[in-house]
Design an enzyme around this catalytic site. Structure first.
Site, PDB file in Angstrom:
ATOM      1  N   ASN A   9       0.773  -1.205  -0.423  1.00  0.00           N
ATOM      2  CA  ASN A   9       0.321  -0.230  -0.077  1.00  0.00           C
ATOM      3  C   ASN A   9       0.386   1.336  -0.160  1.00  0.00           C
ATOM      4  OD1 ASN A   9      -2.302   2.067   0.966  1.00  0.00           O
ATOM      5  ND2 ASN A   9      -2.403   1.266   2.217  1.00  0.00           N
ATOM      6  N   LYS A  11       0.239   4.493  -0.761  1.00  0.00           N
ATOM      7  CA  LYS A  11      -0.439   5.507   0.067  1.00  0.00           C
ATOM      8  C   LYS A  11      -0.777   6.692  -0.553  1.00  0.00           C
ATOM      9  CE  LYS A  11       0.002   3.097   4.842  1.00  0.00           C
ATOM     10  NZ  LYS A  11      -0.133   3.052   5.841  1.00  0.00           N
ATOM     11  N   HIS A  93      -8.876   1.138   5.302  1.00  0.00           N
ATOM     12  CA  HIS A  93      -7.806   1.382   5.959  1.00  0.00           C
ATOM     13  C   HIS A  93      -8.201   2.479   6.923  1.00  0.00           C
ATOM     14  CE1 HIS A  93      -3.840   2.430   6.643  1.00  0.00           C
ATOM     15  NE2 HIS A  93      -3.598   1.064   6.103  1.00  0.00           N
ATOM     16  N   GLU A  95      -6.925   4.578   7.974  1.00  0.00           N
ATOM     17  CA  GLU A  95      -6.501   6.137   8.281  1.00  0.00           C
ATOM     18  C   GLU A  95      -7.560   6.596   6.942  1.00  0.00           C
ATOM     19  OE1 GLU A  95      -2.691   5.500   5.791  1.00  0.00           O
ATOM     20  OE2 GLU A  95      -1.940   4.882   7.247  1.00  0.00           O
ATOM     21  N   GLU A 163      -4.918  -4.746  10.760  1.00  0.00           N
ATOM     22  CA  GLU A 163      -3.945  -3.881  10.740  1.00  0.00           C
ATOM     23  C   GLU A 163      -4.507  -2.873  12.704  1.00  0.00           C
ATOM     24  OE1 GLU A 163      -1.821  -3.134   7.204  1.00  0.00           O
ATOM     25  OE2 GLU A 163      -3.461  -1.033   7.138  1.00  0.00           O
ATOM     26  N   GLY A 169       3.312   2.516  10.636  1.00  0.00           N
ATOM     27  CA  GLY A 169       4.179   2.894  10.950  1.00  0.00           C
ATOM     28  C   GLY A 169       4.667   3.753  11.819  1.00  0.00           C
ATOM     29  N   SER A 209       4.430  -2.432  10.472  1.00  0.00           N
ATOM     30  CA  SER A 209       4.982  -2.254  10.476  1.00  0.00           C
ATOM     31  C   SER A 209       5.713  -3.452  10.568  1.00  0.00           C
ATOM     32  CB  SER A 209       5.142  -2.032  11.884  1.00  0.00           C
ATOM     33  OG  SER A 209       5.533  -0.401  11.992  1.00  0.00           O
TER      34      SER A 209
HETATM   35  P1  13P Z   1       3.401   0.848   7.443  1.00  0.00           P
HETATM   36  O1  13P Z   1       4.017  -0.590   6.484  1.00  0.00           O
HETATM   37  O2  13P Z   1       4.090   1.406   6.897  1.00  0.00           O
HETATM   38  O3  13P Z   1       3.038   0.232   8.931  1.00  0.00           O
HETATM   39  O4  13P Z   1       1.683   0.527   6.903  1.00  0.00           O
HETATM   40  C1  13P Z   1       0.955  -0.692   7.071  1.00  0.00           C
HETATM   41  C2  13P Z   1      -0.143  -0.452   6.699  1.00  0.00           C
HETATM   42  O5  13P Z   1      -1.184   0.682   6.620  1.00  0.00           O
HETATM   43  C3  13P Z   1      -0.220  -0.695   5.384  1.00  0.00           C
HETATM   44  O6  13P Z   1      -1.547  -1.121   4.678  1.00  0.00           O
END
Ligand code: 13P
Length: 249
Positions: A9, A11, A93, A95, A163, A169, A209
């Site tokens: 992803n 983003k 997601h 976010e 997640e 992150g 992560s």
């Molecule tokens: P990270 O791997 O950067 O922690 O992000 C995970 C994520 O949100 C994937 O959709």
């Protein structure tokens, strides 16, 4: 058996220059032992699909609208994703749940539309740090799972990504026991709702992560069928060892 899936992803990262990472990845995996999916920003979808056209990497969107078309300025429909060569879409997601106030009901409506358009939906679930401390994480995950996943789901068009919000992150990851507990629980819930055939064929990804140095340990956990990777999917040199760890799992 479930074919494992390594999904990236991107983003809101990447302009045209980032397509070279896709070329590198595609060239490095002409015949991968796992499914590969990259979800770049919408602006790169068409070019990414072209870049990967002769290879084995699937391309997906990061969101789509619940309606098939109409007056929704700035939004993208499932058919538009299909039209530019995407075959999958990430939905729900954390976010987007946080930044765009998407509820599980919204996610289910989007997923229904996306599945009807022939897209594989990667539906994301996860608890916050506060929720993990204050409540039973499995209650949160159970509610998100039942509300976000539409009845039209099958082993082909549904992937669920666990997640934990606090792991995204942050460099923090749950323990293997914590991941295994949630993944086993999701498997049981899916089997109860859809029956053993469909319930056992839905792939369950872990996200948050995932890095080259923890991938092997995560992929050894029961009912972890792959990963949804953010930061470490942006560079082929980081994503490549994660793919290889999954191939060896
Ligand atoms: P990270 O791997 O950067 O922690 O992000 C995970 C994520 O949100 C994937 O959709």
């Amino acid at each position: 058996m479930r074919r494992k899936l390594a999904a990236g992803n991107w983003k809101m990262n990447g302009t045209s220059a980032a397509l070279s990472e896709l070329t590198t990845l595609s060239d490095a995996h002409p015949d991968p032992g796992v499914d590969l999916l990259i979800c770049p920003p919408a602006t790169l979808l068409a070019a990414a699909a072209q870049t990967c056209a002769s290879g084995r990497i699937r391309i997906g969107g990061q969101d789509c609208h619940e309606q098939t078309d109409g007056a929704h300025t700035g939004d993208i429909s499932a058919a538009m994703l299909r039209d530019v060569g995407a075959t999958a879409v990430i939905l729900g997601h954390s976010e987007r749940r946080a930044g765009h106030h998407e509820t599980s009901e919204d996610v289910r409506a989007k997923a229904r539309t996306a599945q009807a358009a022939g897209l594989m939906t990667v539906i994301c679930l996860g608890e916050s740090q506060l929720q993990r401390e204050a409540t039973n994480t499995l209650d949160i995950i159970g509610a998100q799972l039942s509300l976000s996943v539409p009845d039209s789901s099958t082993g082909e068009n549904l992937v669920v990504a666990y997640e934990p919000i606090w792991a995204i992150g942050s460099g923090l990851t749950p323990t293997a026991d914590q991941i295994g507990e949630v993944h086993d629980f999701m498997r049981t819930r899916l089997e109860k709702r859809f029956g053993a055939g469909v319930g056992r064929s839905v792939r369950l990804l872990y996200g948050g992560s995932v890095k080259p140095d923890n991938a092997e340990e995560i992929f050894a956990i029961s009912n972890v069928d792959g990963a949804l990777v953010g930061g470490a999917s942006l560079k082929a040199s980081d994503f490549d060892p994660i793919i290889r760890a999954l191939e060896g799992a």
